[in-house]
Design a protein around this motif. Structure first.
Motif, PDB file in Angstrom:
ATOM      1  N   VAL A 123       0.820  -1.213   0.000  1.00  0.00           N
ATOM      2  CA  VAL A 123       0.000   0.000   0.000  1.00  0.00           C
ATOM      3  C   VAL A 123       0.852   1.261   0.000  1.00  0.00           C
ATOM      4  O   VAL A 123       0.646   2.185  -0.792  1.00  0.00           O
ATOM      5  CB  VAL A 123      -0.952   0.006   1.213  1.00  0.00           C
ATOM      6  N   LEU A 124       1.830   1.321   0.871  1.00  0.00           N
ATOM      7  CA  LEU A 124       2.608   2.548   1.029  1.00  0.00           C
ATOM      8  C   LEU A 124       3.463   2.836  -0.203  1.00  0.00           C
ATOM      9  O   LEU A 124       3.610   4.003  -0.603  1.00  0.00           O
ATOM     10  CB  LEU A 124       3.489   2.457   2.275  1.00  0.00           C
ATOM     11  N   SER A 125       4.014   1.810  -0.823  1.00  0.00           N
ATOM     12  CA  SER A 125       4.856   2.011  -2.005  1.00  0.00           C
ATOM     13  C   SER A 125       4.041   2.521  -3.185  1.00  0.00           C
ATOM     14  O   SER A 125       4.466   3.447  -3.893  1.00  0.00           O
ATOM     15  CB  SER A 125       5.565   0.702  -2.383  1.00  0.00           C
ATOM     16  N   VAL A 126       2.887   1.920  -3.398  1.00  0.00           N
ATOM     17  CA  VAL A 126       2.038   2.346  -4.514  1.00  0.00           C
ATOM     18  C   VAL A 126       1.526   3.769  -4.296  1.00  0.00           C
ATOM     19  O   VAL A 126       1.514   4.601  -5.214  1.00  0.00           O
ATOM     20  CB  VAL A 126       0.858   1.371  -4.698  1.00  0.00           C
ATOM     21  N   ALA A 127       1.131   4.080  -3.047  1.00  0.00           N
ATOM     22  CA  ALA A 127       0.616   5.417  -2.747  1.00  0.00           C
ATOM     23  C   ALA A 127       1.711   6.476  -2.909  1.00  0.00           C
ATOM     24  O   ALA A 127       1.439   7.607  -3.334  1.00  0.00           O
ATOM     25  CB  ALA A 127       0.045   5.454  -1.330  1.00  0.00           C
ATOM     26  N   LYS A 128       2.943   6.135  -2.608  1.00  0.00           N
ATOM     27  CA  LYS A 128       4.055   7.070  -2.757  1.00  0.00           C
ATOM     28  C   LYS A 128       4.225   7.471  -4.228  1.00  0.00           C
ATOM     29  O   LYS A 128       4.335   8.665  -4.553  1.00  0.00           O
ATOM     30  CB  LYS A 128       5.338   6.424  -2.230  1.00  0.00           C
ATOM     31  N   ILE A 129       4.254   6.488  -5.117  1.00  0.00           N
ATOM     32  CA  ILE A 129       4.395   6.772  -6.543  1.00  0.00           C
ATOM     33  C   ILE A 129       3.194   7.558  -7.069  1.00  0.00           C
ATOM     34  O   ILE A 129       3.336   8.490  -7.868  1.00  0.00           O
ATOM     35  CB  ILE A 129       4.563   5.463  -7.337  1.00  0.00           C
ATOM     36  N   ALA A 130       1.999   7.191  -6.576  1.00  0.00           N
ATOM     37  CA  ALA A 130       0.787   7.901  -7.003  1.00  0.00           C
ATOM     38  C   ALA A 130       0.846   9.371  -6.596  1.00  0.00           C
ATOM     39  O   ALA A 130       0.440  10.258  -7.353  1.00  0.00           O
ATOM     40  CB  ALA A 130      -0.448   7.231  -6.401  1.00  0.00           C
ATOM     41  N   GLY A 131       1.351   9.640  -5.384  1.00  0.00           N
ATOM     42  CA  GLY A 131       1.451  11.024  -4.922  1.00  0.00           C
ATOM     43  C   GLY A 131       2.410  11.846  -5.767  1.00  0.00           C
ATOM     44  O   GLY A 131       2.140  13.013  -6.087  1.00  0.00           O
ATOM     45  N   ILE A 132       3.532  11.254  -6.139  1.00  0.00           N
ATOM     46  CA  ILE A 132       4.490  11.953  -6.992  1.00  0.00           C
ATOM     47  C   ILE A 132       3.871  12.261  -8.354  1.00  0.00           C
ATOM     48  O   ILE A 132       3.992  13.383  -8.876  1.00  0.00           O
ATOM     49  CB  ILE A 132       5.781  11.119  -7.142  1.00  0.00           C
ATOM     50  N   ASN A 133       3.193  11.283  -8.925  1.00  0.00           N
ATOM     51  CA  ASN A 133       2.518  11.512 -10.206  1.00  0.00           C
ATOM     52  C   ASN A 133       1.427  12.572 -10.079  1.00  0.00           C
ATOM     53  O   ASN A 133       1.231  13.383 -10.990  1.00  0.00           O
ATOM     54  CB  ASN A 133       1.907  10.206 -10.726  1.00  0.00           C
ATOM     55  N   GLY A 134       0.736  12.558  -8.947  1.00  0.00           N
ATOM     56  CA  GLY A 134      -0.317  13.548  -8.740  1.00  0.00           C
ATOM     57  C   GLY A 134       0.223  14.958  -8.739  1.00  0.00           C
ATOM     58  O   GLY A 134      -0.380  15.880  -9.318  1.00  0.00           O
ATOM     59  N   ALA A 135       1.363  15.157  -8.090  1.00  0.00           N
ATOM     60  CA  ALA A 135       1.970  16.489  -8.059  1.00  0.00           C
ATOM     61  C   ALA A 135       2.282  16.970  -9.466  1.00  0.00           C
ATOM     62  O   ALA A 135       2.071  18.145  -9.806  1.00  0.00           O
ATOM     63  CB  ALA A 135       3.236  16.460  -7.210  1.00  0.00           C
ATOM     64  N   LYS A 136       2.776  16.070 -10.318  1.00  0.00           N
ATOM     65  CA  LYS A 136       3.145  16.448 -11.679  1.00  0.00           C
ATOM     66  C   LYS A 136       1.926  16.720 -12.560  1.00  0.00           C
ATOM     67  O   LYS A 136       2.045  17.367 -13.601  1.00  0.00           O
ATOM     68  CB  LYS A 136       4.015  15.351 -12.302  1.00  0.00           C
ATOM     69  N   GLN A 137       0.761  16.239 -12.141  1.00  0.00           N
ATOM     70  CA  GLN A 137      -0.469  16.409 -12.933  1.00  0.00           C
ATOM     71  C   GLN A 137      -1.388  17.499 -12.380  1.00  0.00           C
ATOM     72  O   GLN A 137      -2.519  17.638 -12.818  1.00  0.00           O
ATOM     73  CB  GLN A 137      -1.239  15.085 -12.978  1.00  0.00           C
ATOM     74  N   THR A 138      -0.893  18.296 -11.442  1.00  0.00           N
ATOM     75  CA  THR A 138      -1.745  19.269 -10.752  1.00  0.00           C
ATOM     76  C   THR A 138      -2.449  20.224 -11.712  1.00  0.00           C
ATOM     77  O   THR A 138      -3.647  20.494 -11.588  1.00  0.00           O
ATOM     78  CB  THR A 138      -0.930  20.074  -9.726  1.00  0.00           C
ATOM     79  N   SER A 139      -1.734  20.755 -12.687  1.00  0.00           N
ATOM     80  CA  SER A 139      -2.339  21.733 -13.606  1.00  0.00           C
ATOM     81  C   SER A 139      -3.423  21.103 -14.469  1.00  0.00           C
ATOM     82  O   SER A 139      -4.301  21.804 -14.984  1.00  0.00           O
ATOM     83  CB  SER A 139      -1.266  22.372 -14.492  1.00  0.00           C
ATOM     84  N   ASN A 140      -3.383  19.777 -14.649  1.00  0.00           N
ATOM     85  CA  ASN A 140      -4.444  19.097 -15.398  1.00  0.00           C
ATOM     86  C   ASN A 140      -5.677  18.849 -14.541  1.00  0.00           C
ATOM     87  O   ASN A 140      -6.781  18.688 -15.071  1.00  0.00           O
ATOM     88  CB  ASN A 140      -3.931  17.753 -15.940  1.00  0.00           C
ATOM     89  N   LEU A 141      -5.493  18.812 -13.233  1.00  0.00           N
ATOM     90  CA  LEU A 141      -6.590  18.530 -12.315  1.00  0.00           C
ATOM     91  C   LEU A 141      -7.259  19.796 -11.790  1.00  0.00           C
ATOM     92  O   LEU A 141      -8.477  19.839 -11.609  1.00  0.00           O
ATOM     93  CB  LEU A 141      -6.075  17.699 -11.126  1.00  0.00           C
ATOM     94  N   ILE A 142      -6.464  20.829 -11.512  1.00  0.00           N
ATOM     95  CA  ILE A 142      -6.965  22.091 -10.975  1.00  0.00           C
ATOM     96  C   ILE A 142      -6.965  23.111 -12.109  1.00  0.00           C
ATOM     97  O   ILE A 142      -5.887  23.522 -12.569  1.00  0.00           O
ATOM     98  CB  ILE A 142      -6.096  22.597  -9.795  1.00  0.00           C
ATOM     99  N   PRO A 143      -8.119  23.543 -12.577  1.00  0.00           N
ATOM    100  CA  PRO A 143      -8.212  24.289 -13.841  1.00  0.00           C
ATOM    101  C   PRO A 143      -7.339  25.530 -13.953  1.00  0.00           C
ATOM    102  O   PRO A 143      -6.779  25.785 -15.014  1.00  0.00           O
ATOM    103  CB  PRO A 143      -9.701  24.664 -13.909  1.00  0.00           C
ATOM    104  N   LEU A 144      -7.213  26.319 -12.888  1.00  0.00           N
ATOM    105  CA  LEU A 144      -6.523  27.598 -13.001  1.00  0.00           C
ATOM    106  C   LEU A 144      -5.081  27.558 -12.493  1.00  0.00           C
ATOM    107  O   LEU A 144      -4.439  28.602 -12.370  1.00  0.00           O
ATOM    108  CB  LEU A 144      -7.317  28.682 -12.251  1.00  0.00           C
TER     109      LEU A 144
END
Length: 228
Positions: A123-144
């Motif tokens: 769980v912790l390893s997968v969530a760590k990678i997901a969090g890093i990817n999430g940071a890189k995708q912020t502008s695609n998720l938050i419109p402005l």
């Protein structure tokens, strides 16, 4: 006095012949009442006109910026519409932000995660990678949000046996014209959601709580840290 003066007139008017014009009778009655009480007041109070004029002048004198954007929200345009902030005049500075969140698992799920016995894997390893990817995708998720170039992303997850939770901390860094607070908070949010996804088969009572910014540095506003 009014009755003594009005009574003779009313007797005089209503005892006259029926050919009298009713309008004339009413007019004479009004004159008699005016002689007793004076002229009736105007239907509009004298001060009301002045008040209305002053109110209109006051409304025109208020600054349009205050009316349209009372709190200085940068993502709100002059007409109240959503907008992406123009950061081109800003200087490039080093920006860092740290955010945290917590995932409350409950004793049963906590023990499974601690023993690495969840069916979907670590769980912790997968969530760590997901969090890093999430940071890189912020502008695609938050419109402005601006599409910025991150120089560093860190996501750490640790188990807290005291309350059977996963504590998550995320850090984002960049050298540019805008901050990385949203990237840090997106990182921990996505990591928390991944923990939930990895564990939801074992329990639906899992809670993601306390997503918040802990620290930021750089930019015009300088450094900021949360006070406990």
């Amino acid at each position: 006095m009014f009755l003594r003066r009005l009574l003779p007139l009313s007797r005089r008017l209503f005892s006259s012949n029926s050919s009298n014009d009713p309008a004339s009778i009413i007019a004479e009655l009004n004159k008699e009442m005016e002689s007793v009480f004076g002229e009736p007041p105007s239907s509009t109070h004298p001060n009301s006109i002045d008040n209305n004029v002053m109110a209109a002048q006051d409304s025109q004198s208020v600054s349009p910026k205050i009316v349209e954007n009372d709190y200085g929200l940068t993502h709100v345009g002059s007409k109240g519409e959503a907008q992406m902030v123009d950061v081109s005049p800003k200087e490039n500075t080093k920006r860092v932000a740290v955010a945290t969140c917590k995932v409350i698992l409950g004793r049963k799920v906590f023990d499974l995660v601690s023993a690495n016995q969840m069916a979907k894997g670590n769980v912790l390893s997968v969530a760590k990678i997901a969090g890093i990817n999430g940071a890189k995708q912020t502008s695609n998720l938050i419109p402005l949000c601006h599409n910025i170039k991150l120089t560093h992303v860190r996501v750490d997850l640790s188990l807290n046996r005291n309350d059977c939770s996963v504590e998550i901390e995320g850090e984002a860094a960049s050298t540019g014209k805008t901050g990385v607070e949203m990237e840090a908070m997106t990182a921990v949010s996505v990591a928390g959601l991944t923990v939930y996804d990895m564990c939801k088969a074992a329990s639906k009572d899992i809670q993601i709580t306390d997503v918040r910014l802990e620290h930021k540095s750089g930019g015009k506003s300088g450094d900021w840290s949360r006070e406990e």
